[in-house]
Structures are given as C-alpha cells and as structure tokens.
Design a protein around this motif. Structure first.
Motif: not given
Length: 384
Positions: A157-167, A201-213
């Motif tokens: 389960l991702p805990q940090n958006m920066d790390e999750a999206l960078q990975y 695009n912060v919203k697109e990043d959040l969407l990508q992050y939440f898709q990982l969650v």
C-alpha cells in the motif's frame, strides 16, 4: 488485548480440552468506581470455583487452574478497561478481552467456551472500513458499531505520493525500454521534472497515485461487501472515486484532514455515515427471512436451526443477546436435548448455532430479544 477476531474465535472453539470456564462482567472505566471491578471479579471467580466443584472431572487443584485469571486482579489492570471484560480459562489455556459492549455478569462452565455475548463484535452486519487519504499518508482502518477495531496492514500500500509515483515512473521506463515505448501516452500526464520537482498536472498525479492505492487494496476487498468510507480533504475524495474499483464505496465521506483525530472521533464521524446503511440492510435481512419462511427456506424451530447450522445450511441467523437455551446437540446422531435450566455438560444451543453459522460463512445478527423476527428465540434462513 485486541478485539476478538474470527481467527481467535476459532482458537477458542477448537483448542481447549476438558472443562472450560467463561466469565463475563461489566467494568467501570473512570474514577473511584473502578474499585468495584475487583470486588465483582472476586465474586465471579468464587462463583466459577463453585460451579467447577460440581464436576467429578474438575481439575485437582482449582486454585492453580484459575490462577492465570486471578493474577489479573491488580489496581493497574482495572484502571485500563473498556465497557466489559471477557475471560476464558481451560487447562493450559487462558485468554481475556476488554470489549466495548456492556456485559451482564455471567459464569458458564461447560466442555466448551460460551461465546455468544461476544457475537455482536463478530456479526457481519456492521463491519465497515475507513480509508484515510493524504499525499504523505494512507491508512485503512476497520471498525464496527463499537469503534475502530484495527488498522489493516496491506502489503504494497503506497504511503507517499512522491515515492509511489517515482517508483511507478521507473517501472514504466523499464517497460518502455523493453517494449519499444509502450505506455508513453499514459506517462505524459504525470511526467516529472526530476525527483521531487514540479509536476505538470497535480490532479493527474493524484489520480495515478490513487490508482496505485486502489490496486494495492484490490485483493483485500475481493469478495467483501462492507462499506468503505473515504476520509481526507474535500478535493481528494472525488479524485479517489474516479480511481476506485471497489463496488461498496460510500458516496458521502469525511471531508477534512483527519490526521490529528483520535480513533474515537474518527469512528463517530464514520458511524454517522454508515449506520443508516446497516439499518436498511438489517431490515432487508428481516424481509428476506419472511420471504424465505413463505418459500419453505427459513425456520424459527431451534431443533431444525441447530441441525442446519452444524451442516452449513444456515445463510442468515438472528439470535437474541442475553438469552440462553440450554441443552446438548450431537451432530453425529442428530439428537437434541433441551432443558429449562442448565445441567452439567449443557451448552447454550443458541451460542452453538451462531458459532457454526459463522464458521460456515453465514451472517449472524446478534440483536436484542425483541428484534428477533417473529419474537422467537431464533430465526434462520437456509441456503437450501
């Protein structure tokens, strides 16, 4: 100790051998009233000892048998209580649980533990989840009508958006090198200008992050139907709804930062959202019972229900809290004995039916006696 889980329930049912002592008591939580906990506890221990004396098969040394429970009786222990206390004692076996539900004083000695007073904590009708959302913190909490029962540990389960999206970016870069650029369009909306840099695009990043969650939660929520309440600042919730693939997410959420909230405060907000859903579901269950009775697939006959529970036929069961029906059922011979008063070797047949229903994947509604359909001691819907 933590709240009782299904796994611990199975341990309480399967492990002990010989005589089993179950003790329930209400516990004061504040001030000078906590001194009454010790007095009540000593009285119940004496009652358990008196009940054990009736059995020829009792342990030789009752003091030694009850010692693990007796050792709890210290001032510090009574200062850290919930609404009730449940204790289970057998030869070489001892468990206790602080529980958030009011208990009546009860001592049961039998060849198995008496567990029905705890069934409201295990009933399938009021379990829910809270997913707290933040760019630097995500948690999944499980609760019921009595409070938050645990934080669920989810592998990956991702805990940090920066790390999750960078990975995720690194993984997709590797896929492009191996697959000739596949997935490039999907990455453009969440592209980076260096680790920790500005995003386009912060919203697109959040969407990508939440898709990982959501992906990490997928296996846990497979075959579950409990409501999921989202908690986080209001602009995050609709983005997670877009990423979500779980069918039982609640439209209304807790729309503010919950980081500083206690578990009790978080539960209060979430329960206000899900309680109407559970009330509606319980009414549906009652309606379903009446339909099943009319179709010949339901029963309020204890003998028939007991047999059905042991053979996995019970899909849905209503049992009254605080009511016992004493006797003995032999699943091999299918013989049922019932007694007006508890006799040596008896068990609560309602307890047995409820436990077997849970073990076979059925749903148990442990309710106040007046809420059992048809005002009967038991009400069941059969699978077949």
């Amino acid at each position: 100790m933590s709240l009782l889980s299904i796994e611990e329930l199975k341990e309480l049912v399967e492990q002990p051998q010989g005589l089993c002592v179950s003790i329930y008591m209400p516990t004061a939580q504040l001030g000078s009233e906590t001194q009454q906990n010790s007095v009540r506890f000593k009285n119940l221990i004496r009652q358990a000892e008196a009940e054990l004396e009736k059995y020829e098969s009792r342990p030789t040394n009752l003091g030694h048998f009850l010692e693990p429970a007796i050792q709890l009786d210290e001032d510090d222990f009574w200062q850290h209580q919930s609404a009730g206390l449940a204790l289970f004692i057998a030869e070489g076996f001892f468990r206790f649980y602080r529980v958030p539900i009011d208990m009546i004083e009860l001592v049961v000695v039998s060849d198995r533990f008496h567990l029905k007073p705890l069934l409201p904590l295990l009933s399938g009708d009021d379990r829910y989840y809270i997913l707290t959302l933040g760019q630097r913190d995500v948690r999944l909490l499980e609760g019921n009508r009595y409070g938050i029962t645990r934080e669920v540990e989810i592998e990956g389960l991702p805990q940090n958006m920066d790390e999750a999206l960078q990975y995720d970016e690194t993984a997709k870069d590797e896929q492009r090198r191996q697959g000739g650029g596949a997935g490039r369009a999907a990455l453009q909306a969440g592209s980076y200008h260096g680790q920790g840099g500005e995003r386009e695009n912060v919203k697109e990043d959040l969407l990508q992050y939440f898709q990982l969650v959501d992906k990490a939660l997928h296996d846990f929520f497979r075959n579950r139907h409990a409501p999921l309440v989202l908690a986080g600042v209001n602009y995050l919730l609709p983005i997670y709804h877009e990423a979500n693939t779980y069918n039982f997410i609640v439209e209304e959420g807790i729309q503010h930062n919950t980081k500083e909230q206690t578990a009790q405060e978080l539960h209060a907000e979430a329960w206000a959202i899900v309680e109407p859903l559970f009330e509606a579901n319980q009414q549906k269950a009652i309606d379903y019972y009446h339909e099943s009775i009319a179709a010949g697939k339901g029963s309020n006959d204890l003998n028939e229900v007991i047999q059905g529970a042991f053979y996995g036929r019970v899909e849905q069961l209503f049992v009254p809290v605080g009511v016992q029906k004493w006797g003995h059922f032999d699943p091999d011979s299918m013989e049922l004995e019932m007694h007006n008063e508890a006799q040596l070797g008896d068990e609560d047949l309602l307890n047995a039916a409820a436990i077997q229903t849970i073990f076979h994947g059925g749903t148990v509604y442990a309710v106040e006696p007046e809420k059992v359909p048809d005002n009967t001691p038991v009400a069941a819907v059969f699978r077949y």
